[in-house]
Design an enzyme around this catalytic site. Structure first.
Site, PDB file in Angstrom:
ATOM      1  N   GLU A 461      43.509  39.358  36.477  1.00  0.00           N
ATOM      2  CA  GLU A 461      44.228  40.297  37.341  1.00  0.00           C
ATOM      3  C   GLU A 461      45.749  40.205  37.182  1.00  0.00           C
ATOM      4  O   GLU A 461      46.479  39.956  38.135  1.00  0.00           O
ATOM      5  CB  GLU A 461      43.801  40.079  38.788  1.00  0.00           C
ATOM      6  CG  GLU A 461      42.346  40.495  38.995  1.00  0.00           C
ATOM      7  CD  GLU A 461      41.831  40.263  40.394  1.00  0.00           C
ATOM      8  OE1 GLU A 461      41.169  41.164  40.930  1.00  0.00           O
ATOM      9  OE2 GLU A 461      42.081  39.181  40.948  1.00  0.00           O
ATOM     10  N   GLU A 528      33.487  39.937  37.569  1.00  0.00           N
ATOM     11  CA  GLU A 528      33.288  39.637  38.983  1.00  0.00           C
ATOM     12  C   GLU A 528      32.432  40.748  39.568  1.00  0.00           C
ATOM     13  O   GLU A 528      32.717  41.927  39.372  1.00  0.00           O
ATOM     14  CB  GLU A 528      34.609  39.544  39.754  1.00  0.00           C
ATOM     15  CG  GLU A 528      35.476  38.365  39.361  1.00  0.00           C
ATOM     16  CD  GLU A 528      36.804  38.306  40.130  1.00  0.00           C
ATOM     17  OE1 GLU A 528      36.880  38.930  41.222  1.00  0.00           O
ATOM     18  OE2 GLU A 528      37.739  37.665  39.634  1.00  0.00           O
TER      19      GLU A 528
END
Length: 1014
Positions: A461, A528
């Site tokens: 991220e 994820e």
């Protein structure tokens, strides 16, 4: 170039992240003798500095003790701190939990690479040590395995060096500064540095020396770096072994090395010798037929490397375990040893509820055994390199690893969920290239020899850009035998080449299918998915069902493995698991740290029941005559297991058997079984098949169940509606209606509008009357969909209702009292609850709901009442043994189980709906003597049931378990339907439509109440 004058300016200088730090190298072990090496003995050329260190804390640099490193500075009045360990976990400062935002957001106006001058805790450490005799006259180095986030080091008053990067080793040469006798080691640790901008992971913000510290020396000829590549040929049969050795001193051309490759039994399968040239030596050998390494069969070979000097004396012995395997992209599929792989994975933080990220070997052993027992075959090291021991365990136990570099800059480009990269780093800002690449190099050089690592990850991220693309290219150039992962290109496709696979976070199943149906260029993984916050993991089957439907769907990694909650004491001195905000930490993201399959105290949560089942590599489909065994393993057959099967009648075992099975990988077989003939009998029957370990494994004992399957069948029609013989006596008063019979009495109140008393043998069963219930205590996922806002009217309807009529119907052997309810949510919504009392004291409860259009979906449709807390035992014939819900019941099995009522709710970090069981045929709620109520339902129309010491409303209004009231009741909730718990994410993803309850329908359900015991 060595520097001797430290500067605090380095803390916010993106160009300075290492000063005098040694280059990264492999993490291999080395010894003075091969016997010690083979025995994996403690390294006698290492000396641990773990333990008590003198310590001084300061909230910022200006208030620190500046001259503490000097030899003559007296630290005797200082306190002590344990190393390894975090500063904030040992009484100084406080831990702070934030997710995406930077911890200084709203406190100070900072932009990278600035750091706070006022809020930057400093830990000053001093360790006095005696130079070990074995190191006298030898080169001496020091290794810090993990320091958060930046530190300076001095020895005997002399500046040694500086380093950033919290999660890879920082090593320094102490030889110029070391003394015989006592030495003073001084370390100054800063919580925030330039590196803090790169370490915005979803975790507690801590600091300190939190991994091992040790001194080490090396022999006169030392292999400083070792690279082992154990590949397979194109047929995946022959082993190809490449080993590169690099000495500390490149002029040691008189040294030679002997290599022996040994199998798992210690037998040498090849031997080779070589001479160093310019300090380097490479072996490139054919190893013949080998046993390939995989998570299913983690077969390890041992490379025994002996280093000899010019006098043919052994000076160093190295033992490096390795596994032959090939991981590659083949026909747009990720393949291990030629076979398409599916990652059944989880993301894992290093965490302990008492010590933070300073975890022990025991923690890691518990974790890896839990992964293997739960059929989890892969781990992503979210979001930083782990301790070396973790990779060794993954090699040995068999777990695939995505090794992720220490990089996350979430708060620089995503604000409150919106992608806003106006000032994101590193992006295309090349001044960040060196500091970011350094983290990649440190990870690869240390971890490169572990066969469990299949993929390098460029971090987490951090948006996208040229800097990260350059890191990906470095991975490929340095280590072409692995693939490269990076999810952030999803937000900027200009840098799509960064990742070898399409990787997304929290994509819905429909979105994944849309990608897979678009003729994609890359295979797909969810790095994820299934956000396991609180009561979650509903709908996991929608993802695992894609595995066999789309070859390019290659699995995913659940977020995440363990709750990050910290032990704290409440005002009364009782320990509890605390989350963000409980330490007066602001800003904070509160309980968002509680999203693990395992609780922070390393207790497995009920969510793992579903994961274990849906991650099974072997599927079992039992029938009355045979069991189909579907072996989806890639490489191993089923002969390491025993097939056990049992026949149950109404939860009682009436037959069993055992079979040897040998089903080859990627095939299926029909296994005939013999069970008792139940022709002519009535009731519900269940066949259960289990695969259990034939012999003990390193991760479980013999007999441990790894897979199961179940099927049910009912013989003869249900007899639920047969009316008991006898008569009942009915007394209709002005306010109450009484129904009595032999051994029981029932009172219905027209005034209250419900059943108010039920006595069996003179003992009262009802503490507070049954009422319609439409509300459940909101789960974390419910809060993420703002259910309290959108559906809060059902909360009010559960608390306030109007009974508009009471109807009595009498027959000789029964009496029925029905109550009709209206609700303020809509004049069209009605509920009728009808109680039919029979002569034997049983009560049939029939609930009929009639809804209306335009209303929010129902969280639950149930009847709930209270019993005394004396009725604190339960025995179930239902789906279990752990809690389950309509969208999380694949891993549950029909059976008999029992629990104390206070053990039925699940201790999620924030109190919420929990403890539900679906498929309830029967549940007894009794006291310790077995007396109480039995609730029964037809197996063709089972109900859901929840027993708890607390009401939905008490749970709703508690933020911690200690806020719940003292226990006075057992709350019984029988539901016709409850919505699923969801889990695609926890910030807005709804429960899948088929697991919701539309309000504009008619719903009926029924159950029977009877006496349990005498």
């Amino acid at each position: 170039m060595k520097q001797s004058v430290p500067s605090l300016d380095w803390l916010q200088d993106v160009r300075v992240f290492r000063v005098n730090r040694l280059d990264a190298h492999s993490d291999h072990r080395y010894y003075r003798s091969m016997a010690a090496a083979v025995a994996d003995a403690p390294m006698d050329m290492r000396h641990s500095l773990n333990g008590s260190w003198q310590f001084s804390y300061a909230p910022n640099a200006a208030s620190r003790v500046q001259s503490f490193f000097q030899v003559d500075y007296n630290c005797s009045s200082w306190e002590y701190i344990q190393v390894p360990g975090h500063i904030q976990m040992q009484g100084w400062g406080h831990p702070q939990y934030v997710n995406t935002m930077y911890p200084w957001d709203g406190v100070e106006a900072l932009r990278p690479p600035q750091i706070s001058q006022e809020h930057n805790p400093v830990g000053s450490y001093v360790k006095n040590f005696q130079l070990p005799d074995t190191m006298k006259g030898q080169p001496v180095y020091i290794s810090f395995q993990g320091v958060e986030s930046a530190f300076y080091i001095w020895l005997n008053g002399e500046f040694v060096g500086y380093s950033e990067d919290s999660f890879t080793p920082a090593e320094f040469d102490l030889t110029p500064y070391i003394r015989e006798g006592e030495n003073k080691l001084a370390v100054e640790v800063y919580q925030r540095s330039t590196g803090s901008w790169l370490e915005d992971q979803d975790f507690w913000r801590l600091s300190g020396i939190f991994r091992d510290v040790y001194l080490y020396t090396v022999p006169k000829i030392h292999v400083w770096d070792l690279r082992v590549k154990a590949d397979l040929d194109d047929a995946y049969v022959e082993g190809l072994l490449e080993i590169d050795l690099m000495l500390r001193d490149d002029h040691a051309d008189t040294a030679r090395a002997k290599l022996e490759l040994k199998d798992a039994e210690g037998k040498a399968i090849l031997t080779e010798t070589g001479v160093f040239r310019n300090g380097k030596l490479s072996f490139n050998l054919a190893a013949g037929n080998v046993q390939p390494w995989s998570a299913e069969h983690p077969y390890l070979y041992t490379a025994c490397i002996s280093i000899y000097d010019e006098n043919e004396e052994l000076v160093e012995a190295i033992v490096q375990k390795t596994g032959f395997r090939r991981f590659e992209m083949k026909d747009k599929l990720m393949c291990l040893n030629g076979k398409r792989i599916v990652f059944k994975g989880v993301n894992r933080h290093e965490f302990n509820c008492r010590t933070g990220r300073a975890i022990t070997k025991q923690d890691m052993l518990w974790d890896i055994q839990t992964l293997k027992r739960s059929n989890i075959n892969a781990v992503r090291t979210s979001h930083y390199p782990n301790q070396t021991l973790w990779y060794e365990l993954c090699d040995e136990y068999g777990v695939y690893v995505i090794d992720e570099m220490n990089l996350e800059t979430h708060g620089s480009w995503q604000k409150m969920g919106a992608v806003e990269p106006s000032w994101n780093i590193p992006g295309n800002d090349m001044q960040w290239q060196d500091i970011v690449l350094d983290r990649a190099i440190s990870m690869v050089e240390r971890d490169k020899n572990h066969p469990s690592i299949l993929i390098w990850s460029c971090g987490n991220e951090s948006y996208a850009g040229q800097v990260i693309l350059n890191v990906a290219d470095y991975f490929r150039e340095t280590d072409p035998g692995r693939l490269v992962h990076y999810e952030g290109v999803f937000h900027n496709r200009d840098y799509d080449a960064t990742s070898d696979m399409e990787s997304r976070m929290y994509a819905k199943p429909a979105d994944i299918e849309a990608y897979l149906n678009s003729e994609p260029a890359k295979p797909y993984i969810s790095c994820e998915y299934m956000h396991a916050m609180g009561n979650s993991v509903g709908g996991l089957h929608k993802y695992t069902e894609l595995e066999n439907k789309y070859p390019m769907y290659q699995g995913g990694f659940i977020w995440d493995y363990i709750d990050q909650a910290i032990i704290k004491k409440d005002r009364n001195g009782r320990e509890f698991l605390a989350y963000g905000g409980d330490f007066q930490d602001r800003p904070t993201d509160y309980s968002f740290c509680g999203d693990g399959l395992v609780f922070a105290d390393r207790q497995v949560s009920p969510k793992m029941q579903e994961v274990k089942f849906l991650y099974q590599n072997i599927k079992l489909e039992p029938t009355r005559s045979h069991i189909k065994v579907i072996n989806e393993n890639l490489f191993v057959n089923t002969d390491q297991y025993v097939l056990e099967y049992r026949l149950y009648h109404e939860g009682t075992e009436i037959g069993k058997g055992i079979k040897d099975v040998a089903v080859e990988a990627q095939s299926e077989s029909i296994i005939p079984i013999e069970l008792p003939d139940v022709t002519g009998q009535s009731g519900e029957f269940c066949i259960e098949a289990s695969l259990v370990l034939r012999d003990a494994a390193v991760w479980a004992d013999a007999g441990f169940e790894t897979a199961f399957g179940q099927s049910t069948f009912v013989l003869q029609a249900s007899v639920q509606n047969e009316q008991p013989a006898g008569e009942v006596n009915v007394v209709e008063g002005d306010v109450n209606i009484g129904v009595t019979g032999k051994g029981f009495s029932v009172i219905f109140s027209k005034q209250v509008g419900s059943l108010v008393s039920l006595k069996y043998h003179g003992r009262e069963m009802i503490a507070l009357p049954p009422v319609p219930l439409f509300w459940r205590a909101t789960t974390d996922n419910d809060k993420g969909t703002v259910m309290g806002y959108t559906a809060g009217a059902w909360y009010a309807s559960s608390l306030a209702r109007k009974c508009v009529s009471t109807v009595l119907e009498q027959e000789k052997s029964s009496a029925t009292v029905a109550f009709d309810y209206r609700f303020s949510i809509s004049s069209e919504v009605t509920v009728r609850i009808a109680y039919t009392v029979y002569a034997d004291g049983t009560i049939r409860v029939q609930t009929h709901y009639k809804g209306a259009a335009g209303l929010p979906n129902l969280p639950i449709l149930a009847v709930s009442f209270k019993m005394s807390a004396d009725y604190n035992q339960s025995e179930w014939y239902a789906m279990g043994p752990e809690e389950n819900y309509s969208d999380r019941s694949h891993g549950a099995r029909l059976g008999m189980f029992s629990r104390q009522v206070d053990q039925l709710p699940t201790p999620y970090l924030v109190p919420q709906e929990s403890g539900n069981r679906t498929g309830v045929r029967r549940v007894n709620v009794t006291d310790v003597n077995g007396f109480g109520l039995s609730i029964k339902a037809d197996p063709h129309a089972p109900v859901e049931c929840n027993l708890s010491p607390y009401t939905a409303f008490e749970l709703e209004h508690a933020d911690h378990a200690y806020e719940l009231p003292d226990v006075h009741y057992t709350v019984v909730t029988v539901a016709g339907k409850q919505m699923g718990v969801g889990g695609d994410d926890s910030w807005g993803a709804p429960v899948h439509e088929e697991y919701q309850i539309p309000a504009d329908q008619e719903i009926s359900f029924e159950f029977v109440i009877a006496s349990a015991g005498k």
